[in-house]
Design a protein around this motif. Structure first.
Motif, PDB file in Angstrom:
ATOM      1  N   LEU A  28       0.822  -1.215   0.000  1.00 34.21           N
ATOM      2  CA  LEU A  28       0.000   0.000   0.000  1.00 34.21           C
ATOM      3  C   LEU A  28       0.853   1.261   0.000  1.00 34.21           C
ATOM      4  CD1 LEU A  28      -2.759  -1.164   2.505  1.00 34.21           C
ATOM      5  CD2 LEU A  28      -3.010  -0.816   0.046  1.00 34.21           C
ATOM      6  N   GLY A  29       2.170   1.103  -0.137  1.00 31.77           N
ATOM      7  CA  GLY A  29       3.037   2.264  -0.308  1.00 31.77           C
ATOM      8  C   GLY A  29       3.972   2.575   0.837  1.00 31.77           C
ATOM      9  N   GLY A  69      -1.989   9.122  10.611  1.00 31.57           N
ATOM     10  CA  GLY A  69      -1.888   9.769   9.317  1.00 31.57           C
ATOM     11  C   GLY A  69      -2.884  10.880   9.105  1.00 31.57           C
ATOM     12  N   ASP A  70      -2.865  11.370   7.886  1.00 30.01           N
ATOM     13  CA  ASP A  70      -3.770  12.418   7.442  1.00 30.01           C
ATOM     14  C   ASP A  70      -5.208  11.910   7.562  1.00 30.01           C
ATOM     15  OD1 ASP A  70      -5.330  14.155   5.957  1.00 30.01           O
ATOM     16  OD2 ASP A  70      -3.966  14.217   4.248  1.00 30.01           O
ATOM     17  N   PRO A  71      -6.069  12.622   8.284  1.00 31.51           N
ATOM     18  CA  PRO A  71      -7.431  12.126   8.486  1.00 31.51           C
ATOM     19  C   PRO A  71      -8.227  11.970   7.190  1.00 31.51           C
ATOM     20  CG  PRO A  71      -7.203  14.364   9.342  1.00 31.51           C
ATOM     21  CD  PRO A  71      -5.836  13.890   8.964  1.00 31.51           C
ATOM     22  N   ASP A  72      -7.880  12.716   6.150  1.00 37.29           N
ATOM     23  CA  ASP A  72      -8.619  12.607   4.890  1.00 37.29           C
ATOM     24  C   ASP A  72      -8.371  11.290   4.168  1.00 37.29           C
ATOM     25  OD1 ASP A  72      -9.718  15.104   5.266  1.00 37.29           O
ATOM     26  OD2 ASP A  72      -8.126  16.117   4.136  1.00 37.29           O
ATOM     27  N   ALA A  76      -9.646   5.407   4.438  1.00 37.46           N
ATOM     28  CA  ALA A  76      -9.657   4.660   3.169  1.00 37.46           C
ATOM     29  C   ALA A  76      -8.489   3.676   3.119  1.00 37.46           C
ATOM     30  CB  ALA A  76      -9.601   5.621   1.987  1.00 37.46           C
ATOM     31  N   LEU A  77      -7.342   4.092   3.617  1.00 33.74           N
ATOM     32  CA  LEU A  77      -6.175   3.210   3.664  1.00 33.74           C
ATOM     33  C   LEU A  77      -6.457   2.002   4.557  1.00 33.74           C
ATOM     34  CD1 LEU A  77      -2.963   2.816   3.238  1.00 33.74           C
ATOM     35  CD2 LEU A  77      -2.949   3.556   5.619  1.00 33.74           C
ATOM     36  N   ILE A  78      -7.042   2.248   5.720  1.00 36.75           N
ATOM     37  CA  ILE A  78      -7.349   1.145   6.642  1.00 36.75           C
ATOM     38  C   ILE A  78      -8.348   0.188   5.992  1.00 36.75           C
ATOM     39  CG2 ILE A  78      -8.409   0.587   8.866  1.00 36.75           C
ATOM     40  CD1 ILE A  78      -7.215   3.270   9.902  1.00 36.75           C
ATOM     41  N   PHE A  81      -6.450  -1.953   3.568  1.00 30.98           N
ATOM     42  CA  PHE A  81      -5.683  -2.950   4.298  1.00 30.98           C
ATOM     43  C   PHE A  81      -6.600  -4.050   4.837  1.00 30.98           C
ATOM     44  CE2 PHE A  81      -4.156  -4.814   8.194  1.00 30.98           C
ATOM     45  CZ  PHE A  81      -2.932  -5.301   7.798  1.00 30.98           C
ATOM     46  N   ALA A  82      -7.750  -3.676   5.382  1.00 26.11           N
ATOM     47  CA  ALA A  82      -8.684  -4.657   5.959  1.00 26.11           C
ATOM     48  C   ALA A  82      -9.149  -5.658   4.904  1.00 26.11           C
ATOM     49  CB  ALA A  82      -9.875  -3.933   6.583  1.00 26.11           C
ATOM     50  N   ARG A  83      -9.385  -5.182   3.684  1.00 23.85           N
ATOM     51  CA  ARG A  83      -9.790  -6.111   2.609  1.00 23.85           C
ATOM     52  C   ARG A  83      -8.688  -7.131   2.343  1.00 23.85           C
ATOM     53  NH1 ARG A  83     -11.107  -1.895  -1.346  1.00 23.85           N
ATOM     54  NH2 ARG A  83     -12.489  -0.656  -0.089  1.00 23.85           N
ATOM     55  N   LYS A  84      -7.446  -6.688   2.309  1.00 16.54           N
ATOM     56  CA  LYS A  84      -6.334  -7.624   2.107  1.00 16.54           C
ATOM     57  C   LYS A  84      -6.238  -8.595   3.280  1.00 16.54           C
ATOM     58  CE  LYS A  84      -3.364  -4.580  -0.637  1.00 16.54           C
ATOM     59  NZ  LYS A  84      -2.916  -5.458  -1.705  1.00 16.54           N
ATOM     60  N   ALA A  85      -6.375  -8.100   4.506  1.00 18.29           N
ATOM     61  CA  ALA A  85      -6.253  -8.940   5.693  1.00 18.29           C
ATOM     62  C   ALA A  85      -7.382  -9.965   5.768  1.00 18.29           C
ATOM     63  CB  ALA A  85      -6.231  -8.068   6.941  1.00 18.29           C
TER      64      ALA A  85
END
Length: 90
Positions: A28-29, A69-72, A76-78, A81-85
């Motif tokens: 994810l970067g 991180g940046d709240p904006d 979405a990042l989490i 990640f949750a989909r991958k997990a």
């Protein structure tokens, strides 16, 4: 935005190893900067793991993540990640 403006979110995922969680975060970067930490330009995550009991005879690995991180973009990042997990097994 500076890191002073970052927000923190804590999440736990069962059935995934810390090693695999770090790999997904790198996908994810992020870049691994320590055994328990990854960082990207606008977010970072600290990981820990533990074994938790599920019922009287079953135990699972649980990875606990503290995302910052940046709240904006952090929620979405989490979610990504949750989909991958979830596909990994928990």
């Amino acid at each position: 935005m500076t890191t002073d403006d970052w927000v923190t979110r804590e999440r736990s995922f069962r059935g995934i190893s810390k090693r695999l969680a770090i790999k997904y975060l790198e996908n994810l970067g992020a870049e691994r900067v320590d055994d328990d930490r990854v960082e990207a330009d606008d977010w970072a995550a600290t990981l820990s793991s533990q074994t938790v009991g599920v019922g009287p005879s079953v135990s699972l690995t649980q990875v606990d993540l503290v995302f910052e991180g940046d709240p904006d973009g952090l929620d979405a990042l989490i979610e990504r990640f949750a989909r991958k997990a979830m596909r990994a097994g928990g």
